[in-house]
Scaffold this motif. Sequence first.
Motif, PDB file in Angstrom:
ATOM      1  N   GLY A 112       0.802  -1.213   0.000  1.00  0.00           N
ATOM      2  CA  GLY A 112       0.000   0.000   0.000  1.00  0.00           C
ATOM      3  C   GLY A 112       0.838   1.267   0.000  1.00  0.00           C
ATOM      4  N   CYS A 113       2.093   1.151   0.439  1.00  0.00           N
ATOM      5  CA  CYS A 113       2.964   2.334   0.436  1.00  0.00           C
ATOM      6  C   CYS A 113       4.253   2.083  -0.349  1.00  0.00           C
ATOM      7  N   GLN A 114       4.348   0.927  -0.986  1.00  0.00           N
ATOM      8  CA  GLN A 114       5.546   0.573  -1.754  1.00  0.00           C
ATOM      9  C   GLN A 114       5.088  -0.280  -2.935  1.00  0.00           C
ATOM     10  N   GLN A 115       5.142   0.283  -4.149  1.00  0.00           N
ATOM     11  CA  GLN A 115       4.490  -0.362  -5.284  1.00  0.00           C
ATOM     12  C   GLN A 115       5.123  -1.683  -5.696  1.00  0.00           C
ATOM     13  N   MET A 116       6.413  -1.842  -5.492  1.00  0.00           N
ATOM     14  CA  MET A 116       7.047  -3.098  -5.848  1.00  0.00           C
ATOM     15  C   MET A 116       8.151  -3.430  -4.854  1.00  0.00           C
ATOM     16  N   LEU A 117       8.406  -4.712  -4.673  1.00  0.00           N
ATOM     17  CA  LEU A 117       9.389  -5.150  -3.686  1.00  0.00           C
ATOM     18  C   LEU A 117      10.578  -5.876  -4.307  1.00  0.00           C
ATOM     19  N   GLN A 118      10.513  -6.133  -5.615  1.00  0.00           N
ATOM     20  CA  GLN A 118      11.498  -7.004  -6.249  1.00  0.00           C
ATOM     21  C   GLN A 118      12.947  -6.562  -6.078  1.00  0.00           C
ATOM     22  N   ASN A 119      13.204  -5.284  -6.042  1.00  0.00           N
ATOM     23  CA  ASN A 119      14.586  -4.811  -5.981  1.00  0.00           C
ATOM     24  C   ASN A 119      14.972  -4.281  -4.603  1.00  0.00           C
ATOM     25  N   LYS A 120      14.175  -4.603  -3.590  1.00  0.00           N
ATOM     26  CA  LYS A 120      14.392  -4.008  -2.275  1.00  0.00           C
ATOM     27  C   LYS A 120      15.255  -4.882  -1.367  1.00  0.00           C
ATOM     28  N   ARG A 121      16.036  -4.202  -0.551  1.00  0.00           N
ATOM     29  CA  ARG A 121      16.848  -4.859   0.476  1.00  0.00           C
ATOM     30  C   ARG A 121      16.153  -4.640   1.822  1.00  0.00           C
ATOM     31  N   VAL A 122      15.903  -5.725   2.542  1.00  0.00           N
ATOM     32  CA  VAL A 122      15.037  -5.670   3.723  1.00  0.00           C
ATOM     33  C   VAL A 122      15.786  -6.150   4.962  1.00  0.00           C
ATOM     34  N   LEU A 123      15.590  -5.427   6.059  1.00  0.00           N
ATOM     35  CA  LEU A 123      16.092  -5.841   7.368  1.00  0.00           C
ATOM     36  C   LEU A 123      14.899  -6.185   8.249  1.00  0.00           C
ATOM     37  N   VAL A 124      14.878  -7.399   8.774  1.00  0.00           N
ATOM     38  CA  VAL A 124      13.829  -7.839   9.698  1.00  0.00           C
ATOM     39  C   VAL A 124      14.421  -7.931  11.101  1.00  0.00           C
ATOM     40  N   ILE A 125      13.789  -7.280  12.058  1.00  0.00           N
ATOM     41  CA  ILE A 125      14.216  -7.331  13.455  1.00  0.00           C
ATOM     42  C   ILE A 125      13.367  -8.367  14.167  1.00  0.00           C
ATOM     43  N   GLY A 126      13.997  -9.423  14.640  1.00  0.00           N
ATOM     44  CA  GLY A 126      13.279 -10.486  15.326  1.00  0.00           C
ATOM     45  C   GLY A 126      13.290 -11.773  14.528  1.00  0.00           C
ATOM     46  N   ALA A 127      13.207 -12.891  15.241  1.00  0.00           N
ATOM     47  CA  ALA A 127      13.241 -14.202  14.585  1.00  0.00           C
ATOM     48  C   ALA A 127      12.192 -15.133  15.169  1.00  0.00           C
ATOM     49  N   GLY A 128      11.113 -14.568  15.679  1.00  0.00           N
ATOM     50  CA  GLY A 128      10.048 -15.371  16.287  1.00  0.00           C
ATOM     51  C   GLY A 128       8.978 -15.751  15.286  1.00  0.00           C
ATOM     52  N   GLY A 129       7.815 -16.137  15.817  1.00  0.00           N
ATOM     53  CA  GLY A 129       6.725 -16.602  14.975  1.00  0.00           C
ATOM     54  C   GLY A 129       6.232 -15.554  13.993  1.00  0.00           C
TER      55      GLY A 129
END
Length: 278
Positions: A112-129
Amino acid sequence: MKAVFGLLGHPVSHSMSPLIHNDAFQSLEIEAEYHVFDVAPQVVKQAIDGIRALGIAGCNVTVPHKVAVMDYLDEIDNEARLIGAVNTIVNDNGRLIGYNTDGRGYVESLLGCQQMLQNKRVLVIGAGGAARGIVTSLLNEGIAALAITNRTLSKAEPFKQLADLFKTEIVLLTKEEATRRLVEFDIIINTTSVGMSPNIEESPLLLETVKEHAIVSDLIYNPIETTFLKIAKNKGIQTLNGVGMFVNQAALSFEYWTGQKPNRKRMEQLVLQQLGGK
């Protein structure tokens, strides 16, 4: 006789799921009711047996049962099996089928705020469920690279198994490394409970080096704007809270149960009203 749906979790008294699902049933004139069932961890099997015995039509599953319920279902959807967690159960004439709508719900809110994700570098904080569904769905969207940081880094090791499957680079970073390399990431997502009410002053990561056009996201929706998001907003960074994910995953569950699409905008308004937001 009304169909019965519910939420399995512990605790569950705070949940807004009954509010939005019961309103959706009423709006669509579906003869159904949604209840919360507080299920202690040691009686998960009995609770699943109860769904069959009582003819409960379907359930959501929340912490801490999303993994445990899988042992007692008749079938697990491929997506849920890959994620390793179930948040939706459908009772198909006594056959219980497990699905997971968390990841898709989040990705829909992110798109809804980012039209495409294919070229994005992502950081996820957390490793839970919560991270499981989101990471799998992000990889399924074809993101360019993924990094995961967690207080206990060894808990993030299983995520590396997804690298070969999705042909995507996955690296594990300490909090210090993640903070230092923050400028590399287009999207930063907090999947932990750090900053949730009542500990609203806490933030899961320092944001000194976040780049100008990044998106900083938090799955928490109580408070609506966490300290983490406030810090990002004060830097002029685009932010995304957890309301969209909560609504979307609920709507997707509703569709599995009923075959009908609820009004997501109305669901969102109800959640925001309950939280005292706009």
